[in-house]
Design an enzyme around this catalytic site. Structure first.
Site, mmCIF file in Angstrom:
data_model
loop_
_atom_site.group_PDB
_atom_site.id
_atom_site.type_symbol
_atom_site.label_atom_id
_atom_site.label_comp_id
_atom_site.label_asym_id
_atom_site.label_seq_id
_atom_site.Cartn_x
_atom_site.Cartn_y
_atom_site.Cartn_z
ATOM 1 N N CYS A 114 -6.644 59.830 -9.482
ATOM 2 C CA CYS A 114 -5.297 59.293 -9.601
ATOM 3 C C CYS A 114 -4.323 59.989 -8.663
ATOM 4 O O CYS A 114 -3.128 59.766 -8.743
ATOM 5 C CB CYS A 114 -4.813 59.372 -11.037
ATOM 6 S SG CYS A 114 -4.707 61.050 -11.642
ATOM 7 N N ARG B 236 -11.967 48.734 37.801
ATOM 8 C CA ARG B 236 -11.279 48.820 36.504
ATOM 9 C C ARG B 236 -12.104 49.628 35.515
ATOM 10 O O ARG B 236 -13.331 49.646 35.573
ATOM 11 C CB ARG B 236 -11.095 47.435 35.886
ATOM 12 C CG ARG B 236 -10.221 46.514 36.662
ATOM 13 C CD ARG B 236 -10.263 45.142 35.982
ATOM 14 N NE ARG B 236 -10.038 44.081 36.943
ATOM 15 C CZ ARG B 236 -8.902 43.415 37.036
ATOM 16 N NH1 ARG B 236 -7.916 43.671 36.236
ATOM 17 N NH2 ARG B 236 -8.767 42.464 37.943
ATOM 18 N N SER C 66 -10.159 62.418 -14.743
ATOM 19 C CA SER C 66 -9.420 61.774 -13.668
ATOM 20 C C SER C 66 -9.058 62.875 -12.678
ATOM 21 O O SER C 66 -8.354 63.827 -13.024
ATOM 22 C CB SER C 66 -8.165 61.111 -14.217
ATOM 23 O OG SER C 66 -7.430 60.565 -13.161
ATOM 24 N N ARG D 119 -12.110 39.811 25.591
ATOM 25 C CA ARG D 119 -12.386 40.860 24.597
ATOM 26 C C ARG D 119 -11.830 40.397 23.257
ATOM 27 O O ARG D 119 -11.007 39.461 23.203
ATOM 28 C CB ARG D 119 -11.759 42.183 25.019
ATOM 29 C CG ARG D 119 -10.271 42.105 25.102
ATOM 30 C CD ARG D 119 -9.652 43.365 25.648
ATOM 31 N NE ARG D 119 -8.257 43.081 25.939
ATOM 32 C CZ ARG D 119 -7.485 43.812 26.694
ATOM 33 N NH1 ARG D 119 -7.935 44.880 27.265
ATOM 34 N NH2 ARG D 119 -6.220 43.477 26.882
ATOM 35 N N TYR E 36 -13.591 54.298 -10.842
ATOM 36 C CA TYR E 36 -12.379 53.629 -10.383
ATOM 37 C C TYR E 36 -11.519 54.577 -9.541
ATOM 38 O O TYR E 36 -11.724 55.795 -9.566
ATOM 39 C CB TYR E 36 -11.555 53.122 -11.583
ATOM 40 C CG TYR E 36 -10.904 54.220 -12.379
ATOM 41 C CD1 TYR E 36 -9.623 54.665 -12.063
ATOM 42 C CD2 TYR E 36 -11.559 54.823 -13.442
ATOM 43 C CE1 TYR E 36 -9.034 55.695 -12.773
ATOM 44 C CE2 TYR E 36 -10.983 55.853 -14.161
ATOM 45 C CZ TYR E 36 -9.716 56.289 -13.817
ATOM 46 O OH TYR E 36 -9.130 57.311 -14.500
ATOM 47 N N GLY F 222 -4.411 49.400 28.584
ATOM 48 C CA GLY F 222 -3.392 50.071 29.386
ATOM 49 C C GLY F 222 -3.498 51.589 29.415
ATOM 50 O O GLY F 222 -2.655 52.255 29.995
ATOM 51 N N LYS G 190 -15.566 45.715 28.420
ATOM 52 C CA LYS G 190 -15.251 44.778 29.493
ATOM 53 C C LYS G 190 -16.500 44.408 30.282
ATOM 54 O O LYS G 190 -16.781 43.228 30.527
ATOM 55 C CB LYS G 190 -14.212 45.404 30.428
ATOM 56 C CG LYS G 190 -13.785 44.458 31.518
ATOM 57 C CD LYS G 190 -12.804 45.108 32.470
ATOM 58 C CE LYS G 190 -11.544 45.515 31.750
ATOM 59 N NZ LYS G 190 -10.361 45.511 32.558
ATOM 60 N N GLU H 17 -7.769 68.945 -11.834
ATOM 61 C CA GLU H 17 -6.885 69.165 -10.683
ATOM 62 C C GLU H 17 -6.747 70.642 -10.349
ATOM 63 O O GLU H 17 -5.968 71.029 -9.486
ATOM 64 C CB GLU H 17 -5.520 68.517 -10.908
ATOM 65 C CG GLU H 17 -4.878 68.849 -12.228
ATOM 66 C CD GLU H 17 -3.595 68.065 -12.498
ATOM 67 O OE1 GLU H 17 -2.987 67.538 -11.566
ATOM 68 O OE2 GLU H 17 -3.206 68.009 -13.675
ATOM 69 N N MET I 87 -6.074 53.446 30.616
ATOM 70 C CA MET I 87 -6.765 54.021 31.775
ATOM 71 C C MET I 87 -6.345 53.256 33.031
ATOM 72 O O MET I 87 -5.594 52.309 32.968
ATOM 73 C CB MET I 87 -8.263 53.980 31.544
ATOM 74 C CG MET I 87 -8.699 55.060 30.573
ATOM 75 S SD MET I 87 -10.450 55.058 30.328
ATOM 76 C CE MET I 87 -10.682 53.554 29.446
ATOM 77 N N HIS J 142 8.089 65.173 -3.429
ATOM 78 C CA HIS J 142 8.727 64.326 -4.432
ATOM 79 C C HIS J 142 9.133 62.975 -3.838
ATOM 80 O O HIS J 142 8.813 61.913 -4.374
ATOM 81 C CB HIS J 142 9.946 65.064 -4.996
ATOM 82 C CG HIS J 142 10.713 64.256 -5.985
ATOM 83 N ND1 HIS J 142 11.830 63.537 -5.622
ATOM 84 C CD2 HIS J 142 10.508 64.009 -7.292
ATOM 85 C CE1 HIS J 142 12.290 62.904 -6.690
ATOM 86 N NE2 HIS J 142 11.504 63.178 -7.716
#
Ligand code: PEP
Ligand code: MG
Length: 893
Positions: A848, A81, A781, A348, A868, A90, A8, A762, A92, A466
């Site tokens: 993945c 302010r 992967s 702003r 990827y 809003g 501000k 994994e 502060m 799941h």
């Protein structure tokens, strides 16, 4: 400048002083964020010299306005302010009209000839000051749970009621004089201190209160959500007051340089005649539109500012034009008109929704206001969700209180009638009802009901449970781990924390993007992406910028088609077992179950032979849709007993179909039970014990591919072995692959069927021995769901019971199943990649796990050099944009 002056303060300085702007900004000064940091580091005290500087700055304002702070005749009033580096709307506190007291009010009355206005300003100051400075900043707990502001508000209400007034504007000068007296008495009684009359005390009290509000609960919570560092601190802006409540020639308002709701390049805003800023926010009076474009249902009959004050409106239009050219982004402006003179109080970067963000970015790019890179950076990846999925109307949401909150597992909005079982979901849906399936958690048996529901709500489970995984794959709205609800299957009802009881058939609405549940039917807004030109051109820029390739996790031709329409460049994870869930899976699921409960290899092979054509067909159909794009097909992963029905009726039915007794079937099923199935007989371990299971799947892949080739079509399957921990497992499966490859080549008269062979990484040991794994694997992967589960030792299905505590107590800063834990699991990934590529420089590497659709995780994958990421279809555009952002961030360094 923003770091020091806050957003501000920096913009005010620029609007007032920059030669392109030179707007009418009320004179003022900014106390920097450095003072705030000092304030907190030094027991709420100020650096030396600050008082002197403030004095000088006030004198400067006095010179510019010709008024004097604390003067009886011609008093200066100021506003105080907050203003952090990043806007925290809003969050502060603000104090207005500072400098008013029993003496200076005479001067204001003299200046304005408007005693009503003067007393109205005075009562506002007392209320704000008591609330912000004397109560909140002083850390006082409200008595009887009621804050001082509320007590004063109620008092005001009583007076209005007694006098038969409707609006605040009905209050007369005499009423306000009495109210000022009453308010002072309330302050003395409730807070044990009198309201300070000395303007200097008011000034310093106000400044201290704004600094204190940086650590107020609202501000701290907001910083957590927006990831704003605590150390930034806020600046404090002290500015000469201008008044929008000086009569019918005064007003106050808010405007956006473009429509923040849809991005249209139209000036959009609201104003209130004879009002102060807080009146607009308080929502007591209906604001009027600044122009006819800004009219809505409530305001359509109110006069526009353009009609009422055409000259001021033209000035505002000019401000709009200059601001956009200067800041090159959509701005929001606060303005006040004091006795026919316009003041700009603030500007702003305007907040906007996803649709507007895309449109504004692309329009500004076309208007040559910004370049392609800036346009890309203007849209946050998560914002794209709004363009892809139906959402609960934000307007309705802003006025409705949620009844429960859980984890946002599947984005978008949904509404429907509550059912508590998958069977009921199917039944009701077939009758044309829109239902929401509510369960403690879901299992593969529920898939049909899940599919037929508008959304899924579970009281347990985490982000990779799941329900979460399945829903996300479909782009279905889903909230998991919603501990705020308790489900009773006996009474078919759920009870929320606050005691609301929802019974079967009652309607609820979910916001899956936020994880919030509402009672009743909330309006939804639908998304049609193919018609969104701005989105399409943004994606073109994104595709030209990003380096990471984006694949999808899809298991059906339908999902694959959808993912390709979203721009997926292949499938990174095709989970074979998903063909056994959902619509049309009855027969293959029966055959799979038959195979599972077989006692001998022969029995198993017979069942597998029967199953084979289904698996092959499923793969072939997906290959057709892909038309040559790569597909990583993963051999069956879950522990076999997961496929055995849990429900007694279904078990009886299965025993009948299989022609064996129920007790025999139970015995066979029991023999498959495990204590820790997630680290039990699953993944490659199945193919080691039962080679024929791998053989069938591999044959299906090769035959489907061979048919494609002989039909003159392209196909590029990649065979992936899950849950491996040693290269020996890979070597074992590779022999099967080669054997089947040769057999299928012979059958089709081919010399080679295109394919590659690789593994999921994994299990931590697989990452640690990646150098050896890459001896055999041609691609890796990273299955970051399991890698996180096994790396942390956190069950992905049970994390919901303790994750909230870990977050509240700041033991974890984010759910590791949602965003990659870069310092732990990320290190495992980096290590695995380095070792793998040392051995095999052209090793193809991707991920993945569910993290493939999380923007921060996507950026991480880019930085560490993956080829990827693969994510659910609806996340493809998000991953693409995140991948482009990763490039921009890298180049900015
Ligand atoms: C993983 O573990 O990251 C993965 C993708 O496999 P699944 O979620 O099927 O276990
Ligand atoms: Mg896994």
């Amino acid at each position: 400048m923003k770091n020091l002056l806050g957003g501000k303060g920096a913009n005010l300085a620029e609007m007032a002083g920059h030669e392109d702007l030179k707007f009418p900004v009320p004179p003022g000064f900014t106390i920097t964020t450095v003072v705030c940091t000092y304030f907190y580091e030094n027991e709420n005290s100020y650096p030396k010299g600050l008082t002197e500087d403030i004095k000088k700055a006030i004198t400067q304002i006095e010179k510019l306005t010709g008024k004097k702070f604390g003067d009886r005749k011609n008093p200066l009033l100021v506003s105080i302010r907050s203003g952090a580096r990043k806007s925290m709307p809003g969050m502060m506190d603000t104090v207005l009209n500072v400098g008013l007291n029993d003496q200076t009010i005479e001067g204001i009355i003299n200046q304005t000839k408007n005693p009503r206005f003067a007393y109205d300003s005075y009562r506002r100051l007392i209320m704000m000051y008591a609330d912000v400075v004397m109560e909140k900043a002083a850390g006082l707990e409200p008595t009887e749970g009621k804050g001082i502001r509320k007590i004063m508000d109620e008092h005001l209400g009583e007076i209005k009621k007694a006098k038969g007034y409707k609006a605040d504007t009905d209050l007369t000068t005499d009423d306000l004089i009495a109210i000022v007296k009453d308010f002072k008495k309330i302050v003395q009684e409730k807070l044990g201190k009198s309201f300070p009359e000395d303007p200097k005390d008011q000034l310093y009290g106000g400044i201290g209160a704004v600094f204190s509000s940086w650590n107020g609960k609202r501000a701290v919570d907001y910083r957590r959500i927006e990831k704003i560092p605590d150390e930034w601190g806020t600046a404090v802006n002290v500015q000469a007051m201008v008044f929008g409540n000086m009569g019918e020639d005064s007003a106050t308002g808010v405007a956006f340089t473009r429509n923040p709701g849809n991005g249209e390049n139209k000036f959009y805003g609201e104003y209130l005649i004879n009002a102060q800023g807080e009146d607009v926010v308080a929502g007591i009076r209906t604001p009027a539109p600044i122009n006819s474009y800004s009219k809505n249902d409530q305001s359509k009959n109110l006069p526009t500012l353009a009609e009422l004050m055409p000259e001021i409106y033209l000035q505002l239009e000019e401000v709009r034009e200059k601001l956009e050219h200067h800041y090159k982004d959509m701005q929001d402006i606060e303005f006040t008109i004091e006795k026919g003179k316009l003041y700009i109080l603030q500007c702003r970067t305007g907040k906007r929704n996803g649709t507007a963000a895309v449109k504004i970015a692309m329009d500004m790019f076309k208007e040559n206001l910004i370049d392609a890179r800036t346009a890309i950076s203007r849209v946050q990846p998560q914002q794209l969700i709004e363009l892809l999925l139906p959402m609960i109307s934000p307007k309705a949401e802003s006025t409705t209180k949620p009844i429960a909150k859980g984890l946002p597992a599947g984005p978008g909005g949904a509404r429907g009638r509550v059912v508590f079982s998958s069977e009921d979901a199917v039944k009701w849906a077939e009758k044309g009802e829109k239902v929401i399936l509510v369960r403690e958690e879901t299992s593969p048996e529920d898939v049909d009901g899940m599919h037929k529901s508008q959304a899924i709500l579970t009281s347990k489970g985490g982000m990779t449970s799941h329900a979460a995984l399945v829903a996300r794959g479909w782009g279905k709205c889903c909230i998991v781990g919603c501990g705020d609800i308790e489900i009773s299957h006996e009474t078919k009802s759920l009870t929320t924390k606050d005691g609301t009881v929802i019974r079967e058939g009652d309607t609820i609405s979910l916001n899956g993007t936020k994880g919030v549940v509402y009672l009743g039917d909330m309006p939804l807004s639908e998304a049609i992406i193919s018609e969104n030109e701005s989105y399409k051109s943004l994606m073109e820029l994104v595709d030209m910028t990003r380096k990471l390739r984006i694949r999808t996790n899809a298991d059906t031709p339908h999902d694959t088609r959808k993912a390709i329409s979203f721009g997926a460049e292949g499938i990174g994870l095709f989970r074979i077992e998903h063909m056994f869930y959902g619509e049309g899976s009855d027969r293959p699921l029966f055959l799979l179950r038959k195979m599972i409960v077989s006692r001998t290899e022969q029995e198993r092979r017979t069942a597998l032979d029967e199953l084979f054509p289904y698996v092959k067909k499923d793969i072939k159909e997906t290959l057709e849709v892909l038309n040559g794009l790569p597909i990583t097909i993963r051999l069956m992963d879950p522990p076999l007993h997961e496929f055995i029905p849990k429900n007694e009726d279904r078990l009886i039915q299965l025993s009948r179909e299989l022609g064996i007794s129920l007790s025999d079937l139970r015995k066979r099923a029991d023999s498959l039970k495990e204590n820790n199935p997630m680290i039990g007989h699953r993944g490659v371990r199945l193919g080691i014990t039962y080679e024929e299971i791998s053989e069938m799947q591999i044959r299906a892949i090769f035959e489907a591919t061979a048919e494609m080739i002989t039909e003159g079509k392209d196909a590029s399957p990649e065979i992936m072995i899950p849950v491996t921990c040693t290269v020996n497992e890979l070597n074992h499966q590779k022999i099967i692959v080669e054997k089947i490859h040769n057999e299928v080549c012979k059958k089709f008269g081919l010399t080679r069927i295109p394919h590659s062979f690789g593994t999921m990484i994994e299990i931590p040991r697989a990452a640690l021995t990646a150098g050896k794994m890459a001896d055999t694997a041609e691609f890796f992967s990273f299955g970051t769901n399991d890698l996180t589960q096994m790396g942390f030792g956190f069950s992905r299905d049970d994390i919901g019971s303790f994750l909230p505590d870990y977050m509240d107590k700041k033991i974890l800063s984010a759910d590791p199943f949602q965003t990659i834990d870069q310092e732990g699991i990320g290190e495992l990934i980096k290590f695995g990649m380095e070792r793998g590529r040392e051995k095999r420089p052209d090793l193809k590497i991707g991920i993945c796990g569910e993290h493939g659709g999380d923007p921060e995780s996507v950026k991480f994958c880019h930085r560490i050099g993956m080829d990827y990421v693969s994510c659910s279809p609806f996340r493809v555009p998000i991953a693409k944009l995140a991948a482009a952002h990763a490039v921009l961030e890298e180049d900015a360094k």
